[in-house]
Design a protein around this motif. Sequence first.
Motif, short mmCIF file in Angstrom:
data_model
loop_
_atom_site.label_atom_id
_atom_site.label_comp_id
_atom_site.label_asym_id
_atom_site.label_seq_id
_atom_site.Cartn_x
_atom_site.Cartn_y
_atom_site.Cartn_z
N GLU A 318 0.83 -1.20 0.00
CA GLU A 318 0.00 0.00 0.00
C GLU A 318 0.87 1.25 0.00
O GLU A 318 0.60 2.21 -0.75
CB GLU A 318 -0.92 -0.01 1.22
N ALA A 319 1.92 1.26 0.83
CA ALA A 319 2.80 2.42 0.88
C ALA A 319 3.56 2.59 -0.44
O ALA A 319 3.73 3.72 -0.92
CB ALA A 319 3.79 2.26 2.04
N ARG A 320 4.01 1.48 -1.02
CA ARG A 320 4.73 1.56 -2.29
C ARG A 320 3.83 2.08 -3.40
O ARG A 320 4.24 2.89 -4.23
CB ARG A 320 5.27 0.18 -2.65
N LEU A 321 2.58 1.63 -3.40
CA LEU A 321 1.64 2.08 -4.42
C LEU A 321 1.41 3.58 -4.30
O LEU A 321 1.39 4.31 -5.30
CB LEU A 321 0.32 1.32 -4.27
N GLY A 322 1.23 4.07 -3.08
CA GLY A 322 1.06 5.50 -2.88
C GLY A 322 2.29 6.29 -3.28
O GLY A 322 2.19 7.36 -3.89
N SER A 323 3.48 5.75 -2.95
CA SER A 323 4.72 6.44 -3.30
C SER A 323 4.92 6.49 -4.81
O SER A 323 5.31 7.53 -5.35
CB SER A 323 5.90 5.70 -2.65
N MET A 324 4.62 5.38 -5.50
CA MET A 324 4.76 5.38 -6.96
C MET A 324 3.79 6.34 -7.62
O MET A 324 4.12 7.02 -8.60
CB MET A 324 4.56 3.96 -7.49
N THR A 325 2.58 6.40 -7.09
CA THR A 325 1.60 7.34 -7.64
C THR A 325 2.07 8.77 -7.50
O THR A 325 2.01 9.57 -8.44
CB THR A 325 0.24 7.15 -6.93
N ARG A 327 5.16 9.72 -7.19
CA ARG A 327 6.35 9.92 -8.03
C ARG A 327 5.95 10.17 -9.48
O ARG A 327 6.54 11.02 -10.16
CB ARG A 327 7.24 8.68 -7.93
N ALA A 328 4.96 9.42 -9.96
CA ALA A 328 4.50 9.62 -11.34
C ALA A 328 3.91 11.02 -11.53
O ALA A 328 4.15 11.68 -12.54
CB ALA A 328 3.49 8.55 -11.71
N ILE A 329 3.15 11.46 -10.54
CA ILE A 329 2.54 12.79 -10.63
C ILE A 329 3.62 13.88 -10.59
O ILE A 329 3.59 14.83 -11.37
CB ILE A 329 1.53 12.98 -9.48
N ARG A 330 4.61 13.70 -9.70
CA ARG A 330 5.70 14.69 -9.62
C ARG A 330 6.50 14.72 -10.91
O ARG A 330 6.89 15.79 -11.38
CB ARG A 330 6.61 14.38 -8.44
N ALA A 331 6.77 13.54 -11.49
CA ALA A 331 7.52 13.49 -12.75
C ALA A 331 6.74 14.19 -13.87
O ALA A 331 7.32 14.91 -14.69
CB ALA A 331 7.80 12.04 -13.13
N GLY A 332 5.42 13.98 -13.91
CA GLY A 332 4.60 14.67 -14.90
C GLY A 332 4.63 16.17 -14.72
O GLY A 332 4.75 16.92 -15.70
N ASP A 333 4.55 16.61 -13.46
CA ASP A 333 4.63 18.06 -13.20
C ASP A 333 5.99 18.61 -13.60
O ASP A 333 6.08 19.72 -14.16
CB ASP A 333 4.38 18.32 -11.71
N LEU A 334 7.06 17.85 -13.31
CA LEU A 334 8.41 18.30 -13.67
C LEU A 334 8.56 18.41 -15.18
O LEU A 334 9.12 19.40 -15.69
CB LEU A 334 9.44 17.32 -13.11
N LEU A 335 8.03 17.41 -15.90
CA LEU A 335 8.14 17.45 -17.35
C LEU A 335 7.33 18.61 -17.92
O LEU A 335 7.78 19.31 -18.85
CB LEU A 335 7.68 16.13 -17.95
N ARG A 336 6.13 18.82 -17.38
CA ARG A 336 5.32 19.95 -17.85
C ARG A 336 6.04 21.27 -17.61
O ARG A 336 6.01 22.18 -18.45
CB ARG A 336 3.96 19.93 -17.15
N THR A 337 6.70 21.39 -16.46
CA THR A 337 7.46 22.61 -16.16
C THR A 337 8.59 22.79 -17.16
O THR A 337 8.84 23.91 -17.66
CB THR A 337 8.03 22.55 -14.74
N ARG A 338 9.30 21.68 -17.44
CA ARG A 338 10.41 21.78 -18.40
C ARG A 338 9.90 22.15 -19.78
O ARG A 338 10.51 22.97 -20.48
CB ARG A 338 11.15 20.44 -18.45
N VAL A 339 8.79 21.56 -20.20
CA VAL A 339 8.21 21.89 -21.50
C VAL A 339 7.79 23.35 -21.54
O VAL A 339 8.02 24.06 -22.54
CB VAL A 339 7.02 20.96 -21.81
N ASP A 340 7.21 23.84 -20.45
CA ASP A 340 6.79 25.25 -20.40
C ASP A 340 7.99 26.18 -20.49
O ASP A 340 7.93 27.23 -21.16
CB ASP A 340 6.02 25.51 -19.10
#
Length: 427
Positions: A318-325, A327-340
């Motif tokens: 359960e903790a790993r699933l929450g952490s991965m979720t 992490r994926a959201i943060r990576a998406g935000d980071l990529l969107r920031t880089r693209v911007d």
Amino acid sequence: MPIEDHPLRYQLANELHARPFPSVTCPGQAVYLAIKQPKEAAKRDRAVDRAHLLALLDRFGAQHPSPDATHFFARLGRFHLKWESHTEFVTYTAFLENGADRPFDPAAWEVFPEDWLAEAPGARITSAHIRYVEAPKDEAEIAENLTEWFVPESLTAARVLDDSAIIAGDFRIDSAGHMRFAVFTKPDTGNRRIGRIVQRICEIETYKSMSMLGFPRAHEISRRMGEIDASLSTLVGDLTGDIRKPDETLNDLLLAAAELEKLQSESAFRFGATGAYEALVNQRIKVLREERFEGRQTFGEFMMRRFDPAMRTVKSTEARLGSMTDRAIRAGDLLRTRVDVDRSAQNQQLLESMDARSDLQLRLQKTVEGLSIVAISYYALNLVVYLLKPLAEPLGTTETVLTAAAVLPVVFVVWLIVRSIRRSIEK
């Protein structure tokens, strides 16, 4: 008293006295059955559970419980029945007032008709056969019985409730399909205390089984999480380099985050229920106040060795699933920031290019404006010459001289007019 009661006052007060412990006579035995629908048990139609209970009561001509009852006691022939409705399951406990000459005789289960069992609205999550007898004076006889009735490798035995009884079990399913538990009571142990011990054993077994439902679910999603984790690590690693197709990378990250969110939403109830049932198991064992019996492992020690690792697996998943979720959201935000940022740099370059073109256009416009003054002046001068041509002879001069004299004034006037028009437009 002349005061209005809160609408829930009596309901809340009575809730504290719901599900009372049974009072049983020793020697005796209890057969316990827990039924759960395989899927969406918390959202099941409870009217179906009630109809199944009424079908059993009608066979013995017993009275019916109230329509909204969640627990019920009744005398059915030679046994007492206790029925309880829980969030995900229903339980039936039949108390027989005899110890039976043959320990754990499967004939005791005949209290539940076979055709009635076949129509159960769900599947058996657990069943237990509990035998409670008065403890012999020689405790060595108890040890002999335990060796005969249970599997030695997993046998648990303990003195409980200030040495008022000895309980034992091996948490294995016997040849008849049931768990076995034995209770040896001291002569001065009251019927209600015996009933409380039997009830605690039933609850420990049921909540243990219910909490274990999260274990296969954790294993099931762990395999998929491993695949997503590898893909996610690759995508996150790519963020540190040159991303040639950021839109595709962002789409892959969003797909991974969406799948993780789906796994999390599908598992949230099961994992949450697992944690709640685990807490109940530990609490029920704690209130028994166990003490070791002849060096045997206690119920608490058995759970620590066999049950707790499974629960830790569920919690870590359960903790790993929450952490991965996350992490994926943060990576998406980071990529969107880089693209911007990249797009902002491109826009800045575009604006600079547009400024350069504007300057060029302005210089070209001024050049054209100078040429236009010459062209307009040329035509204006011709008109002026036509006007002044008749005056050349009276003034004693030639047409060429008049034309030359009119050039500068005409060009100046044209320049003033063009300048005035440009200023009015620029305002």
